[in-house]
Design a protein around this motif. Structure first.
Motif, PDB file in Angstrom:
ATOM      1  N   UNK A  38       0.848  -1.185   0.000  1.00  0.00           N
ATOM      2  CA  UNK A  38       0.000   0.000   0.000  1.00  0.00           C
ATOM      3  C   UNK A  38       0.888   1.241   0.000  1.00  0.00           C
TER       4      UNK A  38
ATOM      5  N   UNK B 276       0.804   5.705  -0.040  1.00  0.00           N
ATOM      6  CA  UNK B 276      -0.036   6.826   0.370  1.00  0.00           C
ATOM      7  C   UNK B 276       0.683   8.151   0.112  1.00  0.00           C
TER       8      UNK B 276
ATOM      9  N   UNK C 238       0.283  12.045   1.898  1.00  0.00           N
ATOM     10  CA  UNK C 238      -0.305  12.906   2.914  1.00  0.00           C
ATOM     11  C   UNK C 238       0.313  14.286   2.733  1.00  0.00           C
TER      12      UNK C 238
ATOM     13  N   UNK D 190      -1.245  16.392  10.029  1.00  0.00           N
ATOM     14  CA  UNK D 190      -1.018  15.654   8.790  1.00  0.00           C
ATOM     15  C   UNK D 190      -2.373  15.205   8.239  1.00  0.00           C
TER      16      UNK D 190
ATOM     17  N   UNK E 269      -4.555  13.171   5.093  1.00  0.00           N
ATOM     18  CA  UNK E 269      -4.524  12.151   4.056  1.00  0.00           C
ATOM     19  C   UNK E 269      -4.948  12.727   2.717  1.00  0.00           C
TER      20      UNK E 269
ATOM     21  N   UNK F 161       4.139  14.176   2.326  1.00  0.00           N
ATOM     22  CA  UNK F 161       4.748  12.930   2.773  1.00  0.00           C
ATOM     23  C   UNK F 161       4.220  11.756   1.958  1.00  0.00           C
TER      24      UNK F 161
ATOM     25  N   UNK G 254       3.080   0.740   3.378  1.00  0.00           N
ATOM     26  CA  UNK G 254       2.770  -0.187   4.468  1.00  0.00           C
ATOM     27  C   UNK G 254       2.492  -1.583   3.946  1.00  0.00           C
ATOM     28  N   UNK G 255       2.734  -2.512   4.859  1.00  0.00           N
ATOM     29  CA  UNK G 255       2.070  -3.800   4.791  1.00  0.00           C
ATOM     30  C   UNK G 255       0.976  -3.753   5.859  1.00  0.00           C
ATOM     31  N   UNK G 256       1.386  -3.333   7.061  1.00  0.00           N
ATOM     32  CA  UNK G 256       0.447  -3.153   8.163  1.00  0.00           C
ATOM     33  C   UNK G 256       0.688  -1.768   8.779  1.00  0.00           C
ATOM     34  N   UNK G 257       1.864  -1.592   9.393  1.00  0.00           N
ATOM     35  CA  UNK G 257       2.253  -0.303   9.961  1.00  0.00           C
ATOM     36  C   UNK G 257       2.739   0.613   8.838  1.00  0.00           C
ATOM     37  N   UNK G 258       2.348   1.895   8.892  1.00  0.00           N
ATOM     38  CA  UNK G 258       2.753   2.830   7.833  1.00  0.00           C
ATOM     39  C   UNK G 258       4.087   3.476   8.191  1.00  0.00           C
ATOM     40  N   UNK G 259       4.964   3.534   7.202  1.00  0.00           N
ATOM     41  CA  UNK G 259       6.260   4.189   7.331  1.00  0.00           C
ATOM     42  C   UNK G 259       6.290   5.384   6.395  1.00  0.00           C
ATOM     43  N   UNK G 260       6.777   6.503   6.934  1.00  0.00           N
ATOM     44  CA  UNK G 260       6.737   7.754   6.190  1.00  0.00           C
ATOM     45  C   UNK G 260       8.119   8.129   5.669  1.00  0.00           C
TER      46      UNK G 260
ATOM     47  N   UNK H 221      10.801  11.223   4.338  1.00  0.00           N
ATOM     48  CA  UNK H 221      11.224  12.466   4.997  1.00  0.00           C
ATOM     49  C   UNK H 221      10.458  13.700   4.536  1.00  0.00           C
TER      50      UNK H 221
END
Lengths: 110, 109
Positions: free
Chosen positions: A31, A33, A35, A43, A45, A91, A95-101, A103
């Motif tokens: 997934x 995204x 933002x 922040x 979406x 930004x 993610x697979x589960x937890x979203x990583x943003x 810089x």
């Protein structure tokens, strides 16, 4: 440790110009995204992308915005005709589960 | 979408002090995350905590999903802890995160 990367870090553009913000998500993530964060605010979406298509979008994501995954690694956000109020930090996240943003890209529209 | 309230909005601490930050949610909590936004604007993942309690060094977090809130504890604060702390949760049936307005923490030496 894998991370989300974004380019450029800062983009200055004139009102009415088109900009493309680029992201490389984490490689095994499904997934993606975008933002944005207007200075001093929370922040918000914009859009999510899964299986090569938009899965959700917010009211902010109107016709001037588009997203694309042009190849196996990049994920881009295009703003067709920038307005002053588009100035913000953008930004990318994955993610697979937890979203990583990533810089962020600071977009300044003059 | 889900509404996220964070408190307090601002917090000033002396170095070494402890603090508790809170998030309340208007709807069911899903895939809750805590972030630290550093002075350069980067969002650093602190916790993925849909329920229960987790600890990572001086930080710990608790989510009580049935009561729709989460807490972030910072112990023995350091000046490098300064920044804005955000919590975020997915809404029902959505993948995107809804963010709170943040708690701005300033730790003074």
């Amino acid at each position: 440790e894998p991370e989300v990367t974004q380019t450029p870090s800062h983009q200055v553009t004139q009102m009415g110009q088109e900009v493309i913000l680029r992201c490389v998500p984490i490689s095994n993530h499904l997934y993606f995204y975008w933002y944005r964060q207007i200075l001093g605010q929370k922040v918000e979406f914009l859009v999510s992308f899964y299986n090569n298509e938009i899965s959700e979008k917010s009211e902010i994501f109107d016709d001037q915005f588009s997203v694309e995954r042009p190849d196996g690694s990049n994920f881009t956000l295009k703003i067709r005709s920038t307005k002053l109020e588009d100035s913000a930090m953008y930004f990318c996240a994955s993610s697979v589960r937890e979203q990583y943003f990533g810089p962020g890209t600071r977009l300044t529209v003059t | 979408g889900i509404q996220v309230e964070q408190s307090p909005p601002d917090l000033i601490l002396q170095e070494g002090a402890n603090s508790t930050l809170r998030c309340n949610f208007s709807d069911s909590v899903n895939n809750l995350q805590w972030f630290h936004q550093n002075p350069w604007g980067q969002l650093i993942n602190l916790f993925y905590i849909p329920s229960g309690t987790k600890q990572n060094g001086r930080l710990s977090a608790t989510t009580v999903a049935t009561e729709r809130y989460s807490l972030l504890y910072i112990s023995s604060s350091q000046t490098t802890d300064s920044g804005v702390y955000f919590c975020a949760s997915r809404g029902s049936g959505a993948n995107n995160l809804f963010f709170g307005t943040g708690t701005r923490l300033t730790v003074i030496p």
